[in-house]
Design an enzyme around this catalytic site. Structure first.
Site, PDB file in Angstrom:
ATOM      1  N   CYS A 192       0.812  -1.214   0.000  1.00 49.92           N
ATOM      2  CA  CYS A 192       0.000   0.000   0.000  1.00 49.92           C
ATOM      3  C   CYS A 192       0.849   1.270   0.000  1.00 49.92           C
ATOM      4  O   CYS A 192       0.548   2.226  -0.723  1.00 49.92           O
ATOM      5  CB  CYS A 192      -0.951  -0.007   1.196  1.00 49.92           C
ATOM      6  SG  CYS A 192      -0.140  -0.263   2.796  1.00 49.92           S
ATOM      7  N   HIS A 305      -3.319   6.391   4.586  1.00 55.73           N
ATOM      8  CA  HIS A 305      -1.920   6.671   4.892  1.00 55.73           C
ATOM      9  C   HIS A 305      -1.515   8.035   4.345  1.00 55.73           C
ATOM     10  O   HIS A 305      -2.056   8.518   3.344  1.00 55.73           O
ATOM     11  CB  HIS A 305      -1.005   5.625   4.255  1.00 55.73           C
ATOM     12  CG  HIS A 305      -1.142   4.241   4.832  1.00 55.73           C
ATOM     13  ND1 HIS A 305      -1.847   3.976   5.970  1.00 55.73           N
ATOM     14  CD2 HIS A 305      -0.631   3.041   4.410  1.00 55.73           C
ATOM     15  CE1 HIS A 305      -1.783   2.671   6.232  1.00 55.73           C
ATOM     16  NE2 HIS A 305      -1.052   2.101   5.301  1.00 55.73           N
TER      17      HIS A 305
END
Length: 397
Positions: A192, A305
Protein backbone atom coordinates in the site's frame (compact mmCIF):
# COMPACT_ATOMS: atom_id res chain seq x y z
CA UNK A 1 -9.02 -11.29 9.32
CA UNK A 2 -12.72 -11.11 10.11
CA UNK A 3 -14.28 -7.76 10.62
CA UNK A 4 -16.72 -7.02 13.40
CA UNK A 5 -19.74 -5.33 11.88
CA UNK A 6 -22.56 -5.93 14.34
CA UNK A 7 -21.88 -2.76 16.35
CA UNK A 8 -21.94 0.86 15.26
CA UNK A 9 -18.38 1.73 16.23
CA UNK A 10 -16.34 4.42 14.48
CA UNK A 11 -14.06 1.74 13.03
CA UNK A 12 -16.89 -0.20 11.41
CA UNK A 13 -18.56 2.96 10.12
CA UNK A 14 -15.40 4.26 8.49
CA UNK A 15 -14.77 0.93 6.80
CA UNK A 16 -18.19 0.16 5.57
CA UNK A 17 -21.00 2.64 5.91
CA UNK A 18 -23.52 2.39 3.04
CA UNK A 19 -21.39 -0.22 1.24
CA UNK A 20 -22.81 -3.01 3.31
CA UNK A 21 -25.44 -3.33 5.96
CA UNK A 22 -26.57 -6.06 8.29
CA UNK A 23 -29.81 -7.82 7.44
CA UNK A 24 -32.11 -9.01 10.16
CA UNK A 25 -30.70 -12.54 9.77
CA UNK A 26 -27.15 -11.35 10.39
CA UNK A 27 -26.02 -11.68 6.80
CA UNK A 28 -24.15 -8.91 4.99
CA UNK A 29 -25.87 -6.92 2.27
CA UNK A 30 -23.82 -4.92 -0.21
CA UNK A 31 -25.10 -1.93 -2.14
CA UNK A 32 -23.81 0.39 -4.81
CA UNK A 33 -23.30 3.61 -2.92
CA UNK A 34 -19.96 5.11 -1.98
CA UNK A 35 -18.64 4.79 1.56
CA UNK A 36 -19.21 7.77 3.80
CA UNK A 37 -16.90 9.07 6.47
CA UNK A 38 -18.62 9.21 9.83
CA UNK A 39 -16.87 11.28 12.47
CA UNK A 40 -17.80 11.21 16.16
CA UNK A 41 -19.83 14.26 17.06
CA UNK A 42 -21.13 14.85 13.55
CA UNK A 43 -24.31 13.81 11.82
CA UNK A 44 -23.90 11.20 9.14
CA UNK A 45 -25.18 12.21 5.72
CA UNK A 46 -26.61 9.43 3.59
CA UNK A 47 -26.65 9.56 -0.19
CA UNK A 48 -29.93 9.71 -2.08
CA UNK A 49 -31.39 6.41 -3.20
CA UNK A 50 -30.57 5.39 -6.72
CA UNK A 51 -31.02 2.47 -9.05
CA UNK A 52 -28.49 -0.30 -8.60
CA UNK A 53 -26.63 -1.10 -11.82
CA UNK A 54 -25.82 -4.79 -12.06
CA UNK A 55 -22.37 -6.05 -13.03
CA UNK A 56 -23.76 -9.55 -13.59
CA UNK A 57 -23.63 -10.41 -17.30
CA UNK A 58 -23.22 -13.59 -19.30
CA UNK A 59 -20.16 -12.40 -21.23
CA UNK A 60 -18.23 -11.43 -18.10
CA UNK A 61 -15.47 -13.51 -16.45
CA UNK A 62 -16.07 -15.80 -13.50
CA UNK A 63 -14.64 -14.11 -10.42
CA UNK A 64 -13.58 -15.41 -7.00
CA UNK A 65 -12.69 -13.34 -3.95
CA UNK A 66 -10.33 -15.07 -1.52
CA UNK A 67 -10.41 -13.70 2.02
CA UNK A 68 -13.89 -12.27 1.72
CA UNK A 69 -14.40 -11.77 5.47
CA UNK A 70 -11.36 -9.49 5.84
CA UNK A 71 -11.36 -5.71 5.47
CA UNK A 72 -9.79 -5.79 2.00
CA UNK A 73 -12.00 -8.70 0.92
CA UNK A 74 -15.04 -6.64 1.79
CA UNK A 75 -13.55 -3.64 -0.01
CA UNK A 76 -13.14 -5.81 -3.12
CA UNK A 77 -16.93 -6.13 -3.23
CA UNK A 78 -17.40 -2.40 -2.79
CA UNK A 79 -14.99 -1.61 -5.64
CA UNK A 80 -16.42 -4.28 -7.95
CA UNK A 81 -19.85 -2.80 -7.41
CA UNK A 82 -18.81 0.85 -7.71
CA UNK A 83 -16.99 0.21 -10.98
CA UNK A 84 -19.65 -2.05 -12.50
CA UNK A 85 -17.04 -4.75 -13.00
CA UNK A 86 -18.59 -7.37 -15.30
CA UNK A 87 -18.87 -10.92 -13.98
CA UNK A 88 -20.94 -13.93 -14.94
CA UNK A 89 -20.45 -15.60 -11.57
CA UNK A 90 -19.05 -14.65 -8.19
CA UNK A 91 -17.51 -17.06 -5.69
CA UNK A 92 -16.79 -15.93 -2.14
CA UNK A 93 -14.02 -17.88 -0.40
CA UNK A 94 -12.71 -17.84 3.15
CA UNK A 95 -11.44 -20.12 5.89
CA UNK A 96 -13.35 -23.12 7.15
CA UNK A 97 -14.62 -21.19 10.17
CA UNK A 98 -16.25 -18.59 7.91
CA UNK A 99 -17.75 -21.09 5.46
CA UNK A 100 -21.53 -21.05 5.41
CA UNK A 101 -21.95 -17.35 6.16
CA UNK A 102 -24.49 -15.61 3.96
CA UNK A 103 -23.92 -12.39 2.05
CA UNK A 104 -26.09 -10.40 -0.30
CA UNK A 105 -24.29 -8.60 -3.09
CA UNK A 106 -26.07 -6.48 -5.69
CA UNK A 107 -29.41 -8.04 -4.78
CA UNK A 108 -28.25 -11.66 -4.94
CA UNK A 109 -27.60 -14.07 -2.09
CA UNK A 110 -24.26 -15.85 -1.74
CA UNK A 111 -22.89 -18.41 0.69
CA UNK A 112 -19.25 -18.13 1.68
CA UNK A 113 -17.38 -21.28 0.67
CA UNK A 114 -14.34 -22.85 2.29
CA UNK A 115 -11.13 -22.26 0.37
CA UNK A 116 -9.76 -25.58 -0.90
CA UNK A 117 -7.56 -26.82 -3.73
CA UNK A 118 -10.72 -27.46 -5.75
CA UNK A 119 -12.09 -23.93 -5.41
CA UNK A 120 -10.74 -22.60 -8.71
CA UNK A 121 -12.22 -24.91 -11.34
CA UNK A 122 -13.80 -22.65 -13.94
CA UNK A 123 -12.64 -19.43 -12.26
CA UNK A 124 -11.18 -16.83 -14.62
CA UNK A 125 -10.00 -14.20 -12.12
CA UNK A 126 -9.27 -14.62 -8.41
CA UNK A 127 -8.72 -11.62 -6.16
CA UNK A 128 -6.61 -12.74 -3.19
CA UNK A 129 -6.35 -10.97 0.16
CA UNK A 130 -5.96 -13.67 2.78
CA UNK A 131 -2.32 -13.32 3.82
CA UNK A 132 1.00 -14.46 2.40
CA UNK A 133 0.88 -18.08 3.57
CA UNK A 134 -2.54 -18.65 1.98
CA UNK A 135 -1.39 -16.99 -1.25
CA UNK A 136 1.78 -19.08 -1.41
CA UNK A 137 -0.24 -22.27 -1.05
CA UNK A 138 -3.30 -21.55 -3.17
CA UNK A 139 -2.03 -18.97 -5.68
CA UNK A 140 0.01 -21.45 -7.74
CA UNK A 141 -2.79 -24.02 -7.49
CA UNK A 142 -5.25 -21.53 -8.93
CA UNK A 143 -2.84 -20.48 -11.69
CA UNK A 144 -2.25 -24.11 -12.66
CA UNK A 145 -6.01 -24.47 -13.13
CA UNK A 146 -6.11 -21.55 -15.59
CA UNK A 147 -7.03 -18.77 -13.16
CA UNK A 148 -5.37 -15.36 -13.27
CA UNK A 149 -4.59 -14.52 -9.67
CA UNK A 150 -4.31 -10.90 -8.52
CA UNK A 151 -2.61 -11.23 -5.15
CA UNK A 152 -2.64 -8.54 -2.49
CA UNK A 153 -0.03 -10.13 -0.22
CA UNK A 154 3.77 -9.88 -0.34
CA UNK A 155 4.10 -13.54 -1.32
CA UNK A 156 5.07 -13.02 -4.98
CA UNK A 157 5.97 -9.35 -5.29
CA UNK A 158 9.69 -9.82 -5.73
CA UNK A 159 9.50 -13.09 -7.67
CA UNK A 160 11.08 -12.99 -11.11
CA UNK A 161 8.42 -13.44 -13.75
CA UNK A 162 5.59 -12.16 -11.55
CA UNK A 163 4.46 -8.66 -12.63
CA UNK A 164 4.23 -6.11 -9.84
CA UNK A 165 1.67 -3.66 -11.17
CA UNK A 166 0.17 -0.25 -10.55
CA UNK A 167 -2.06 0.23 -13.62
CA UNK A 168 -1.43 3.99 -13.86
CA UNK A 169 2.33 3.42 -13.54
CA UNK A 170 3.49 0.24 -15.31
CA UNK A 171 0.60 -1.55 -17.09
CA UNK A 172 3.06 -2.87 -19.68
CA UNK A 173 4.43 -5.28 -17.06
CA UNK A 174 1.30 -7.43 -17.39
CA UNK A 175 0.70 -6.96 -21.13
CA UNK A 176 1.67 -10.58 -21.86
CA UNK A 177 -1.12 -11.97 -19.66
CA UNK A 178 -4.36 -12.46 -21.56
CA UNK A 179 -7.60 -13.72 -20.07
CA UNK A 180 -8.60 -15.03 -23.48
CA UNK A 181 -5.62 -17.40 -23.54
CA UNK A 182 -7.09 -19.41 -20.65
CA UNK A 183 -3.57 -19.67 -19.23
CA UNK A 184 -3.29 -19.04 -15.54
CA UNK A 185 -0.90 -16.48 -14.09
CA UNK A 186 -0.10 -14.54 -10.95
CA UNK A 187 0.00 -10.73 -10.82
CA UNK A 188 1.15 -9.07 -7.62
CA UNK A 189 -0.42 -6.00 -6.04
CA UNK A 190 2.31 -3.76 -4.55
CA UNK A 191 2.41 -2.78 -0.91
CA UNK A 192 0.00 0.00 0.00
CA UNK A 193 2.75 2.49 0.86
CA UNK A 194 4.46 1.84 -2.46
CA UNK A 195 1.26 2.35 -4.44
CA UNK A 196 0.41 5.64 -2.72
CA UNK A 197 3.99 6.90 -3.10
CA UNK A 198 4.46 6.00 -6.75
CA UNK A 199 1.08 7.32 -7.86
CA UNK A 200 2.50 10.77 -7.07
CA UNK A 201 6.21 10.27 -7.74
CA UNK A 202 5.95 8.49 -11.12
CA UNK A 203 4.54 11.38 -13.20
CA UNK A 204 7.45 13.51 -11.96
CA UNK A 205 9.90 10.66 -12.52
CA UNK A 206 8.79 10.38 -16.14
CA UNK A 207 9.51 14.05 -16.67
CA UNK A 208 12.81 14.55 -14.86
CA UNK A 209 13.99 11.06 -13.71
CA UNK A 210 14.30 10.53 -9.98
CA UNK A 211 17.85 9.88 -8.78
CA UNK A 212 17.03 9.63 -5.07
CA UNK A 213 13.81 9.43 -3.08
CA UNK A 214 13.38 9.80 0.69
CA UNK A 215 9.99 8.70 2.02
CA UNK A 216 8.57 9.12 5.52
CA UNK A 217 5.21 7.40 5.99
CA UNK A 218 2.45 8.07 8.50
CA UNK A 219 0.43 4.87 8.38
CA UNK A 220 -3.10 4.38 9.64
CA UNK A 221 -4.59 1.55 11.66
CA UNK A 222 -6.37 0.26 8.56
CA UNK A 223 -3.03 -1.04 7.31
CA UNK A 224 -3.08 -3.61 10.12
CA UNK A 225 -6.68 -4.65 9.49
CA UNK A 226 -10.08 -4.13 11.03
CA UNK A 227 -9.01 -5.48 14.43
CA UNK A 228 -6.33 -2.79 14.69
CA UNK A 229 -8.89 -0.13 13.87
CA UNK A 230 -11.17 -1.47 16.57
CA UNK A 231 -8.29 -1.52 19.06
CA UNK A 232 -7.42 2.11 18.30
CA UNK A 233 -11.01 3.09 19.01
CA UNK A 234 -11.09 1.01 22.18
CA UNK A 235 -7.78 2.42 23.42
CA UNK A 236 -8.93 5.98 22.77
CA UNK A 237 -11.98 5.45 24.96
CA UNK A 238 -9.90 3.73 27.65
CA UNK A 239 -7.25 6.45 27.79
CA UNK A 240 -9.86 9.22 27.94
CA UNK A 241 -11.53 7.36 30.81
CA UNK A 242 -8.23 7.03 32.67
CA UNK A 243 -7.96 3.27 32.13
CA UNK A 244 -4.99 1.19 31.01
CA UNK A 245 -5.17 0.72 27.22
CA UNK A 246 -5.80 -2.74 25.84
CA UNK A 247 -2.79 -3.78 23.71
CA UNK A 248 -3.49 -6.93 21.73
CA UNK A 249 -2.78 -6.06 18.10
CA UNK A 250 0.17 -3.82 18.91
CA UNK A 251 2.56 -4.26 21.81
CA UNK A 252 2.28 -0.64 22.92
CA UNK A 253 -0.26 2.12 23.28
CA UNK A 254 -1.54 3.31 19.91
CA UNK A 255 -4.04 5.98 20.97
CA UNK A 256 -2.44 9.44 21.32
CA UNK A 257 0.90 7.95 20.32
CA UNK A 258 2.96 6.99 17.31
CA UNK A 259 5.70 4.43 16.84
CA UNK A 260 7.89 2.68 14.31
CA UNK A 261 5.97 0.39 11.96
CA UNK A 262 5.20 -2.93 13.59
CA UNK A 263 6.93 -5.09 10.97
CA UNK A 264 10.13 -7.07 11.48
CA UNK A 265 13.31 -5.03 11.98
CA UNK A 266 16.37 -6.39 10.18
CA UNK A 267 20.03 -6.17 11.31
CA UNK A 268 20.62 -3.16 9.04
CA UNK A 269 18.00 -1.20 11.02
CA UNK A 270 15.35 -1.12 8.30
CA UNK A 271 12.03 -2.76 8.96
CA UNK A 272 10.17 -4.92 6.47
CA UNK A 273 7.74 -2.18 5.45
CA UNK A 274 10.60 0.17 4.60
CA UNK A 275 12.44 -2.42 2.54
CA UNK A 276 9.25 -3.22 0.63
CA UNK A 277 9.06 0.39 -0.49
CA UNK A 278 12.71 0.35 -1.56
CA UNK A 279 12.65 -2.94 -3.45
CA UNK A 280 9.20 -2.57 -4.99
CA UNK A 281 9.97 0.90 -6.33
CA UNK A 282 13.02 -0.41 -8.16
CA UNK A 283 11.05 -3.29 -9.66
CA UNK A 284 8.04 -1.21 -10.72
CA UNK A 285 10.22 1.52 -12.24
CA UNK A 286 12.54 -1.13 -13.72
CA UNK A 287 15.46 0.84 -12.33
CA UNK A 288 17.88 -0.85 -9.94
CA UNK A 289 20.01 2.30 -9.69
CA UNK A 290 17.40 4.60 -8.18
CA UNK A 291 18.28 5.33 -4.57
CA UNK A 292 15.37 4.98 -2.15
CA UNK A 293 15.23 5.17 1.62
CA UNK A 294 12.20 5.11 3.88
CA UNK A 295 11.07 5.52 7.47
CA UNK A 296 7.65 4.01 8.20
CA UNK A 297 5.64 5.09 11.25
CA UNK A 298 2.27 4.07 12.67
CA UNK A 299 0.09 7.04 13.59
CA UNK A 300 -3.28 7.01 15.42
CA UNK A 301 -5.33 7.61 12.30
CA UNK A 302 -8.21 5.29 11.54
CA UNK A 303 -7.94 4.97 7.76
CA UNK A 304 -5.69 6.26 4.93
CA UNK A 305 -1.92 6.67 4.89
CA UNK A 306 0.09 9.87 4.50
CA UNK A 307 3.63 10.18 3.15
CA UNK A 308 6.23 12.94 3.04
CA UNK A 309 8.37 12.46 -0.08
CA UNK A 310 11.63 14.20 -0.96
CA UNK A 311 12.77 13.81 -4.56
CA UNK A 312 16.11 14.50 -6.24
CA UNK A 313 16.04 14.61 -10.05
CA UNK A 314 18.54 14.22 -12.88
CA UNK A 315 16.88 17.06 -14.80
CA UNK A 316 15.64 20.37 -13.44
CA UNK A 317 11.98 20.52 -12.45
CA UNK A 318 10.43 23.57 -10.83
CA UNK A 319 7.44 23.42 -8.54
CA UNK A 320 5.04 25.09 -10.97
CA UNK A 321 5.77 22.55 -13.70
CA UNK A 322 5.50 19.73 -11.15
CA UNK A 323 2.12 21.00 -10.03
CA UNK A 324 0.81 21.03 -13.61
CA UNK A 325 2.17 17.53 -14.25
CA UNK A 326 0.41 16.19 -11.16
CA UNK A 327 -2.87 17.91 -12.05
CA UNK A 328 -2.90 15.95 -15.32
CA UNK A 329 -1.90 12.61 -13.79
CA UNK A 330 -4.44 9.78 -13.73
CA UNK A 331 -5.69 8.88 -10.27
CA UNK A 332 -4.13 11.97 -8.66
CA UNK A 333 -5.78 15.09 -7.27
CA UNK A 334 -3.81 18.19 -6.25
CA UNK A 335 -4.76 19.93 -2.99
CA UNK A 336 -2.16 22.65 -2.62
CA UNK A 337 -3.57 25.92 -1.28
CA UNK A 338 -0.82 27.73 0.59
CA UNK A 339 -2.89 30.83 1.34
CA UNK A 340 -5.53 28.78 3.16
CA UNK A 341 -3.03 26.27 4.56
CA UNK A 342 -5.13 23.59 2.89
CA UNK A 343 -3.32 20.38 1.97
CA UNK A 344 -4.16 16.64 1.82
CA UNK A 345 -5.37 14.90 4.96
CA UNK A 346 -6.19 11.24 5.64
CA UNK A 347 -9.81 12.08 6.44
CA UNK A 348 -10.21 13.85 3.11
CA UNK A 349 -9.09 10.83 1.07
CA UNK A 350 -10.75 8.10 3.15
CA UNK A 351 -13.00 5.98 0.93
CA UNK A 352 -11.80 7.89 -2.13
CA UNK A 353 -10.13 6.44 -5.22
CA UNK A 354 -7.69 9.27 -5.93
CA UNK A 355 -4.37 9.90 -4.24
CA UNK A 356 -4.10 13.51 -3.05
CA UNK A 357 -0.88 15.51 -3.41
CA UNK A 358 0.08 18.83 -1.84
CA UNK A 359 2.88 20.77 -0.14
CA UNK A 360 4.55 20.88 -3.56
CA UNK A 361 7.65 22.97 -3.07
CA UNK A 362 11.27 23.30 -4.12
CA UNK A 363 13.76 21.53 -1.85
CA UNK A 364 15.72 24.44 -0.33
CA UNK A 365 18.62 22.14 0.60
CA UNK A 366 19.46 21.46 -3.07
CA UNK A 367 20.95 23.86 -5.58
CA UNK A 368 18.78 24.81 -8.54
CA UNK A 369 15.51 23.12 -9.45
CA UNK A 370 16.71 19.56 -8.94
CA UNK A 371 14.76 18.72 -5.80
CA UNK A 372 11.13 18.76 -4.65
CA UNK A 373 9.18 18.00 -1.50
CA UNK A 374 5.61 16.72 -1.74
CA UNK A 375 3.04 15.41 0.75
CA UNK A 376 0.73 12.59 -0.28
CA UNK A 377 -2.39 10.96 1.22
CA UNK A 378 -4.17 7.87 -0.06
CA UNK A 379 -6.73 5.37 1.18
CA UNK A 380 -4.77 2.25 2.11
CA UNK A 381 -7.73 -0.11 1.76
CA UNK A 382 -9.02 1.49 -1.44
CA UNK A 383 -6.23 2.49 -3.84
CA UNK A 384 -3.59 0.90 -1.63
CA UNK A 385 -5.23 -2.51 -1.93
CA UNK A 386 -8.66 -3.36 -3.36
CA UNK A 387 -9.02 -0.70 -6.05
CA UNK A 388 -5.55 -1.33 -7.47
CA UNK A 389 -6.28 -5.06 -7.68
CA UNK A 390 -9.61 -4.52 -9.44
CA UNK A 391 -7.97 -2.09 -11.87
CA UNK A 392 -5.47 -4.85 -12.67
CA UNK A 393 -8.39 -7.20 -13.28
CA UNK A 394 -10.00 -4.61 -15.58
CA UNK A 395 -6.84 -4.64 -17.70
CA UNK A 396 -7.43 -8.34 -18.31
CA UNK A 397 -10.85 -7.85 -19.87
Amino acid sequence: MAMAVAHHSYASRVLSETDFAINGNGSQMWGKSKCLRSIPGTRTRFPPKRVVRMGLREDGPSVAVVGITGAVGQEFLSVLSDRDFPYRSLTLLASKRSAGKQMTFEGRDYVVEELTEDSFHGIDIALFSAGGSISKKFGPIAAQQGTVVVDNSSAFRMDDGVPLVIPEVNPEAMSHIKLSSKKGAIIANPNCSTIICLMAATPLHRHAKVKRMVVSTYQAASGAGAAAMAELEQQTREVLEGKEPTCKIFSQQYAFNLFSHNSQVFPNGYNEEELKLVKETRKIWNDQDVRVTATCIRVPVMRAHAESINLEFEKSLNEDTAREILKKADGVIVIDDRAANNFPTPLEVSNKDDVAVGRIRQDASQNGDYGLDIFVCGDQIRKGAALNAVQIAERLL
